[in-house]
Design a protein around this motif. Structure first.
Motif, PDB file in Angstrom:
ATOM      1  N   ALA A  78      -5.297 -20.412 -34.042  1.00 52.64           N
ATOM      2  CA  ALA A  78      -5.681 -21.751 -33.572  1.00 52.64           C
ATOM      3  C   ALA A  78      -4.588 -22.760 -33.913  1.00 52.64           C
ATOM      4  CB  ALA A  78      -7.010 -22.165 -34.198  1.00 52.64           C
ATOM      5  N   GLY A  79      -4.017 -22.634 -35.124  1.00 51.49           N
ATOM      6  CA  GLY A  79      -2.940 -23.534 -35.517  1.00 51.49           C
ATOM      7  C   GLY A  79      -1.708 -23.347 -34.653  1.00 51.49           C
ATOM      8  N   LEU A  80      -1.366 -22.097 -34.368  1.00 53.95           N
ATOM      9  CA  LEU A  80      -0.195 -21.819 -33.536  1.00 53.95           C
ATOM     10  C   LEU A  80      -0.364 -22.376 -32.124  1.00 53.95           C
ATOM     11  CD1 LEU A  80       0.565 -18.133 -34.610  1.00 53.95           C
ATOM     12  CD2 LEU A  80       2.062 -20.112 -34.987  1.00 53.95           C
ATOM     13  N   THR A  81      -1.571 -22.262 -31.578  1.00 55.48           N
ATOM     14  CA  THR A  81      -1.783 -22.735 -30.207  1.00 55.48           C
ATOM     15  C   THR A  81      -1.688 -24.251 -30.116  1.00 55.48           C
ATOM     16  OG1 THR A  81      -4.191 -22.715 -30.532  1.00 55.48           O
ATOM     17  CG2 THR A  81      -3.206 -20.756 -29.550  1.00 55.48           C
ATOM     18  N   GLN A  82      -1.867 -24.942 -31.239  1.00 52.83           N
ATOM     19  CA  GLN A  82      -1.686 -26.390 -31.247  1.00 52.83           C
ATOM     20  C   GLN A  82      -0.208 -26.764 -31.297  1.00 52.83           C
ATOM     21  OE1 GLN A  82      -4.099 -28.478 -34.143  1.00 52.83           O
ATOM     22  NE2 GLN A  82      -5.856 -27.155 -33.783  1.00 52.83           N
ATOM     23  N   ILE A  83       0.617 -25.828 -31.758  1.00 49.52           N
ATOM     24  CA  ILE A  83       2.048 -26.081 -31.894  1.00 49.52           C
ATOM     25  C   ILE A  83       2.821 -25.638 -30.665  1.00 49.52           C
ATOM     26  CG2 ILE A  83       4.126 -25.459 -33.224  1.00 49.52           C
ATOM     27  CD1 ILE A  83       2.288 -25.130 -35.667  1.00 49.52           C
ATOM     28  N   THR A  84       2.413 -24.486 -30.100  1.00 49.49           N
ATOM     29  CA  THR A  84       3.154 -23.889 -28.985  1.00 49.49           C
ATOM     30  C   THR A  84       2.213 -23.215 -27.997  1.00 49.49           C
ATOM     31  OG1 THR A  84       4.706 -22.128 -28.374  1.00 49.49           O
ATOM     32  CG2 THR A  84       3.564 -21.874 -30.468  1.00 49.49           C
ATOM     33  N   PRO A  85       2.491 -23.299 -26.702  1.00 48.98           N
ATOM     34  CA  PRO A  85       1.690 -22.581 -25.712  1.00 48.98           C
ATOM     35  C   PRO A  85       1.762 -21.067 -25.907  1.00 48.98           C
ATOM     36  CG  PRO A  85       3.082 -24.244 -24.653  1.00 48.98           C
ATOM     37  CD  PRO A  85       3.529 -24.153 -26.072  1.00 48.98           C
ATOM     38  N   LEU A  86       2.781 -20.598 -26.632  1.00 47.74           N
ATOM     39  CA  LEU A  86       2.935 -19.161 -26.863  1.00 47.74           C
ATOM     40  C   LEU A  86       2.023 -18.649 -27.981  1.00 47.74           C
ATOM     41  CD1 LEU A  86       6.845 -18.957 -26.664  1.00 47.74           C
ATOM     42  CD2 LEU A  86       5.191 -18.336 -24.891  1.00 47.74           C
ATOM     43  N   GLY A  87       1.333 -19.563 -28.662  1.00 49.76           N
ATOM     44  CA  GLY A  87       0.515 -19.186 -29.811  1.00 49.76           C
ATOM     45  C   GLY A  87      -0.538 -18.135 -29.501  1.00 49.76           C
ATOM     46  N   ALA A  88      -1.084 -18.173 -28.292  1.00 51.23           N
ATOM     47  CA  ALA A  88      -2.134 -17.223 -27.926  1.00 51.23           C
ATOM     48  C   ALA A  88      -1.623 -15.800 -27.801  1.00 51.23           C
ATOM     49  CB  ALA A  88      -2.796 -17.654 -26.613  1.00 51.23           C
ATOM     50  N   SER A  89      -0.308 -15.648 -27.569  1.00 52.79           N
ATOM     51  CA  SER A  89       0.247 -14.316 -27.340  1.00 52.79           C
ATOM     52  C   SER A  89       1.132 -13.831 -28.487  1.00 52.79           C
ATOM     53  CB  SER A  89       1.052 -14.301 -26.037  1.00 52.79           C
ATOM     54  OG  SER A  89       2.107 -15.246 -26.091  1.00 52.79           O
ATOM     55  N   MET A  90       1.217 -14.589 -29.578  1.00 49.87           N
ATOM     56  CA  MET A  90       2.052 -14.191 -30.713  1.00 49.87           C
ATOM     57  C   MET A  90       1.340 -13.155 -31.575  1.00 49.87           C
ATOM     58  SD  MET A  90       3.654 -17.902 -31.816  1.00 49.87           S
ATOM     59  CE  MET A  90       4.428 -17.249 -33.312  1.00 49.87           C
ATOM     60  N   ALA A  91       2.083 -12.157 -32.036  1.00 52.44           N
ATOM     61  CA  ALA A  91       1.509 -11.159 -32.929  1.00 52.44           C
ATOM     62  C   ALA A  91       1.339 -11.752 -34.325  1.00 52.44           C
ATOM     63  CB  ALA A  91       2.400  -9.925 -32.996  1.00 52.44           C
ATOM     64  N   ILE A  92       0.184 -11.525 -34.929  1.00 48.10           N
ATOM     65  CA  ILE A  92      -0.093 -11.955 -36.300  1.00 48.10           C
ATOM     66  C   ILE A  92      -0.460 -10.707 -37.089  1.00 48.10           C
ATOM     67  CG2 ILE A  92      -1.418 -13.489 -37.793  1.00 48.10           C
ATOM     68  CD1 ILE A  92      -2.146 -15.125 -35.285  1.00 48.10           C
ATOM     69  N   LEU A  93       0.392 -10.346 -38.039  1.00 48.48           N
ATOM     70  CA  LEU A  93       0.208  -9.130 -38.824  1.00 48.48           C
ATOM     71  C   LEU A  93      -0.536  -9.442 -40.113  1.00 48.48           C
ATOM     72  CD1 LEU A  93       3.855  -7.692 -38.562  1.00 48.48           C
ATOM     73  CD2 LEU A  93       2.073  -7.854 -36.798  1.00 48.48           C
ATOM     74  N   TYR A  94      -1.220  -8.430 -40.633  1.00 46.96           N
ATOM     75  CA  TYR A  94      -1.850  -8.559 -41.953  1.00 46.96           C
ATOM     76  C   TYR A  94      -1.074  -7.725 -42.962  1.00 46.96           C
ATOM     77  CZ  TYR A  94      -4.924  -8.224 -45.920  1.00 46.96           C
ATOM     78  OH  TYR A  94      -5.398  -8.272 -47.199  1.00 46.96           O
ATOM     79  N   GLY A  95      -0.864  -8.277 -44.135  1.00 45.12           N
ATOM     80  CA  GLY A  95      -0.235  -7.544 -45.238  1.00 45.12           C
ATOM     81  C   GLY A  95      -1.013  -7.792 -46.511  1.00 45.12           C
ATOM     82  N   GLY A  96      -0.961  -6.844 -47.414  1.00 48.21           N
ATOM     83  CA  GLY A  96      -1.698  -6.990 -48.671  1.00 48.21           C
ATOM     84  C   GLY A  96      -2.485  -5.736 -48.955  1.00 48.21           C
ATOM     85  N   SER A  97      -1.790  -4.718 -49.504  1.00 51.46           N
ATOM     86  CA  SER A  97      -2.428  -3.440 -49.835  1.00 51.46           C
ATOM     87  C   SER A  97      -3.059  -2.770 -48.617  1.00 51.46           C
ATOM     88  CB  SER A  97      -3.470  -3.627 -50.954  1.00 51.46           C
ATOM     89  OG  SER A  97      -2.856  -4.081 -52.146  1.00 51.46           O
ATOM     90  N   VAL A  98      -2.344  -2.806 -47.488  1.00 51.71           N
ATOM     91  CA  VAL A  98      -2.775  -2.050 -46.311  1.00 51.71           C
ATOM     92  C   VAL A  98      -2.517  -0.566 -46.562  1.00 51.71           C
ATOM     93  CG1 VAL A  98      -2.472  -1.682 -43.838  1.00 51.71           C
ATOM     94  CG2 VAL A  98      -2.197  -3.975 -44.796  1.00 51.71           C
ATOM     95  N   LYS A  99      -3.510   0.241 -46.259  1.00 54.92           N
ATOM     96  CA  LYS A  99      -3.404   1.683 -46.462  1.00 54.92           C
ATOM     97  C   LYS A  99      -4.215   2.390 -45.378  1.00 54.92           C
ATOM     98  CE  LYS A  99      -6.552   0.946 -50.402  1.00 54.92           C
ATOM     99  NZ  LYS A  99      -6.360  -0.511 -50.494  1.00 54.92           N
TER     100      LYS A  99
END
Length: 263
Positions: free
Chosen positions: A203-224
């Motif tokens: 939601a924050g990205l879409t307020q900054i750039t029209p590309l926000g809806a299509s940007m990849a957002i990864l999760y990190g933190g003890s992913v297994k």
């Protein structure tokens, strides 16, 4: 936008590991897994971020993979170009070596090496101007989360770079959300909590750039492998930045497979 509409990324951050012989064996094991049961590039992009010392040898080893696995720099200098800056590696030097991806803003760099928003902005600007794609890391501490500041902190970290990213450059940024309290601790944000933060980030990205809806957002933190399937099922989690589990070829492969299977 649902996660299935965005090609996921799974990137292994080796940090200050391993020794050269172990790195070579790890890559050979991972390539063999891909050879035996390929994960197609259209289903999941793959990257490995070794130490700067190993970046060239890892790049050479990955060149014979059955599919692209991108070498990723763990850091880049705040100084552009070339010059008398002992120990530094600029974005232009990385690009000259055909390294196209770089991590910026990891919490360990922020905490242990005092990388402020100003420093990170210089790195982001230089990397983008050199034609690199950035995996930009954001995340809150346990204290900030317990004080109800998690969303504010994370969104501010994204807003911090908005002043130096030109409109057309947002396509060259991948965001990685890593709650600091979950990095290397074995603790993981629940899929529900992780998804909630990723939705806020989007939601924050879409307020900054029209590309926000299509940007990849990864999760990190003890992913297994044990939690990858649940995380991959979340609509706004488009991959993983993997720490310790990326030092085991089978674990890293299974995480990549989990995200590839969401396509």
């Amino acid at each position: 936008m649902s996660g299935s509409a965005i090609t996921p990324w799974v990137v292994g951050n080796w940090k200050m590991n391993p020794m050269q012989a172990d790195a070579k064996a790890l890559l050979q094991d991972f390539k063999k897994l891909l050879q035996n049961n390929e994960i197609k590039e259209q289903d999941c992009y793959l990257g490995i971020a070794p130490t700067m010392l190993a970046l060239g040898s890892v790049q050479s080893e990955l060149a014979s993979s059955v599919r692209p696995v991108y070498p990723v720099a763990q850091d880049v200098s705040r100084i552009a170009g070339t010059g008398a800056y002992t120990g530094e590696v600029s974005a232009e030097l990385l690009k000259d070596q055909q390294i196209d991806f770089v991590l910026i803003g990891h919490s360990e760099r922020r905490e242990f090496f005092a990388e402020t928003a100003s420093i990170l902005n210089e790195k982001v600007k230089n990397a983008l101007n050199a034609g690199l794609t950035i995996i930009y890391c954001v995340g809150e501490s346990l204290e900030q989360r317990e004080n109800g500041q998690a969303e504010q902190v994370v969104l501010q970290q994204i807003c911090d770079i908005a002043t130096v990213v030109q409109a057309e450059q947002w396509k060259n940024i991948v965001v990685a959300y890593e709650p600091i309290w979950a990095i290397g601790t074995g603790k993981t944000a629940s899929p529900e909590d992780a998804q909630a933060m990723h939705a806020k980030i989007r939601a924050g990205l879409t307020q900054i750039t029209p590309l926000g809806a299509s940007m990849a957002i990864l999760y990190g933190g003890s992913v297994k492998p044990e939690n990858a399937v649940e995380l991959a099922a979340c609509p706004d989690i488009n991959g993983a930045l993997v720490g310790g589990a990326s030092l085991n070829a089978e674990s890293f492969y299974k995480i990549a497979q989990a995200f590839a299977n969401t396509k």
